[in-house]
Design a protein around this motif. Structure first.
Motif, PDB file in Angstrom:
ATOM      1  N   VAL A  20       3.450  -4.070  -0.250  1.00 22.43           N
ATOM      2  CA  VAL A  20       3.189  -5.499  -0.324  1.00 22.43           C
ATOM      3  C   VAL A  20       3.658  -5.941  -1.700  1.00 22.43           C
ATOM      4  CG1 VAL A  20       1.406  -7.282  -0.476  1.00 22.43           C
ATOM      5  CG2 VAL A  20       1.275  -5.539   1.311  1.00 22.43           C
ATOM      6  N   VAL A  21       4.572  -6.899  -1.724  1.00 21.59           N
ATOM      7  CA  VAL A  21       5.088  -7.450  -2.980  1.00 21.59           C
ATOM      8  C   VAL A  21       4.400  -8.786  -3.214  1.00 21.59           C
ATOM      9  CG1 VAL A  21       7.140  -8.312  -4.171  1.00 21.59           C
ATOM     10  CG2 VAL A  21       7.315  -6.297  -2.695  1.00 21.59           C
ATOM     11  N   THR A  22       3.886  -8.995  -4.434  1.00 19.71           N
ATOM     12  CA  THR A  22       3.213 -10.251  -4.774  1.00 19.71           C
ATOM     13  C   THR A  22       3.896 -10.902  -5.972  1.00 19.71           C
ATOM     14  OG1 THR A  22       1.598  -9.094  -6.179  1.00 19.71           O
ATOM     15  CG2 THR A  22       0.974  -9.483  -3.873  1.00 19.71           C
ATOM     16  N   ALA A  23       3.834 -12.221  -5.997  1.00 18.33           N
ATOM     17  CA  ALA A  23       4.436 -12.997  -7.085  1.00 18.33           C
ATOM     18  C   ALA A  23       3.623 -14.265  -7.291  1.00 18.33           C
ATOM     19  CB  ALA A  23       5.873 -13.359  -6.748  1.00 18.33           C
ATOM     20  N   ALA A  24       3.677 -14.809  -8.499  1.00 18.76           N
ATOM     21  CA  ALA A  24       3.011 -16.085  -8.789  1.00 18.76           C
ATOM     22  C   ALA A  24       3.800 -16.827  -9.856  1.00 18.76           C
ATOM     23  CB  ALA A  24       1.584 -15.855  -9.262  1.00 18.76           C
ATOM     24  N   VAL A  25       3.874 -18.140  -9.670  1.00 16.94           N
ATOM     25  CA  VAL A  25       4.540 -19.015 -10.630  1.00 16.94           C
ATOM     26  C   VAL A  25       3.793 -20.340 -10.630  1.00 16.94           C
ATOM     27  CG1 VAL A  25       6.668 -20.244 -11.212  1.00 16.94           C
ATOM     28  CG2 VAL A  25       6.807 -17.968 -10.227  1.00 16.94           C
ATOM     29  N   GLY A  26       3.404 -20.804 -11.797  1.00 15.85           N
ATOM     30  CA  GLY A  26       2.781 -22.116 -11.920  1.00 15.85           C
ATOM     31  C   GLY A  26       1.559 -22.312 -11.030  1.00 15.85           C
ATOM     32  N   GLY A  27       0.740 -21.285 -10.869  1.00 15.08           N
ATOM     33  CA  GLY A  27      -0.469 -21.394 -10.056  1.00 15.08           C
ATOM     34  C   GLY A  27      -0.241 -21.179  -8.566  1.00 15.08           C
ATOM     35  N   GLU A  28       1.005 -21.095  -8.129  1.00 15.33           N
ATOM     36  CA  GLU A  28       1.316 -20.820  -6.722  1.00 15.33           C
ATOM     37  C   GLU A  28       1.568 -19.322  -6.588  1.00 15.33           C
ATOM     38  OE1 GLU A  28       4.546 -22.165  -3.293  1.00 15.33           O
ATOM     39  OE2 GLU A  28       4.852 -22.796  -5.360  1.00 15.33           O
ATOM     40  N   ARG A  29       0.970 -18.701  -5.573  1.00 12.36           N
ATOM     41  CA  ARG A  29       1.157 -17.268  -5.391  1.00 12.36           C
ATOM     42  C   ARG A  29       1.576 -16.953  -3.959  1.00 12.36           C
ATOM     43  NH1 ARG A  29      -5.197 -15.440  -5.947  1.00 12.36           N
ATOM     44  NH2 ARG A  29      -5.898 -16.585  -4.118  1.00 12.36           N
ATOM     45  N   GLY A  30       2.216 -15.810  -3.812  1.00 10.93           N
ATOM     46  CA  GLY A  30       2.671 -15.387  -2.493  1.00 10.93           C
ATOM     47  C   GLY A  30       2.771 -13.879  -2.434  1.00 10.93           C
ATOM     48  N   GLY A  31       2.879 -13.376  -1.223  1.00  9.60           N
ATOM     49  CA  GLY A  31       3.024 -11.943  -1.016  1.00  9.60           C
ATOM     50  C   GLY A  31       3.632 -11.687   0.340  1.00  9.60           C
ATOM     51  N   CYS A  32       4.378 -10.584   0.454  1.00  6.73           N
ATOM     52  CA  CYS A  32       4.994 -10.238   1.739  1.00  6.73           C
ATOM     53  C   CYS A  32       5.077  -8.724   1.880  1.00  6.73           C
ATOM     54  CB  CYS A  32       6.375 -10.865   1.868  1.00  6.73           C
ATOM     55  SG  CYS A  32       7.592 -10.287   0.665  1.00  6.73           S
TER      56      CYS A  32
END
Length: 158
Positions: A20-32
């Motif tokens: 599972v890869v996660t990322a966040a920028v400017g308070g927005e986060r995601g993962g796939c």
């Protein structure tokens, strides 16, 4: 007509773990959920992930300075299902999960013991080659543990 049977047989034999890869920028986060990834350097330690351009996480990763990589084992089928079947465009995949802000704001799933954070190179691409910022393993990661998740995921996705 060329057959893919030998290739398919070789790839099934390898049976690498899903991540599972996660990322966040400017308070927005995601993962796939990602199946295409590999170590690409020993010194310095580098790890590469190939992200689908169709994913919400890909769009975040283009701007992120760090990515979280969470290596799945046989205990993590529910996590694979969450990050592999839901879209971050519509739902918060992190709801009800213990998450902390890691280096470069990369979301770290704290209940998941096999993880690392990589520093991104800053080059927009669907291939991210990151230098390891931190890594951790907390429980035994025995031989064959990863393949169970990959095989189970393959059966779910059919």
């Amino acid at each position: 007509m060329e057959t893919t049977e030998p290739f398919d047989a070789l790839m099934a034999m390898l049976d690498p773990p899903m991540v599972v890869v996660t990322a966040a920028v400017g308070g927005e986060r995601g993962g796939c959920l990602v199946g295409f990834h590999a170590q690409t350097s020993i010194a310095p330690g580098r790890y590469t992930v190939w992200l689908s351009k169709a994913n919400h996480t890909y769009r975040l990763a283009l701007r992120a300075t760090h990515l979280g990589l969470h290596f799945l084992d046989r205990h993590d089928l529910a996590l694979a299902e969450r990050f592999g079947t839901l879209t971050g465009d519509e739902v918060d995949k992190f709801a009800d999960l213990a998450v902390r802000c890691g280096p470069g704001a990369a979301p770290e799933l704290t209940a998941h013991p096999h993880r690392m954070v990589v520093r991104c190179p800053g080059t927009p691409s669907s291939v991210v080659v990151g230098t390891t910022s931190c890594a951790g393993v907390r429980r035994s990661y025995g031989a064959g543990a990863s393949g169970l998740v990959t095989r189970a995921w393959r059966s779910l996705s059919r």
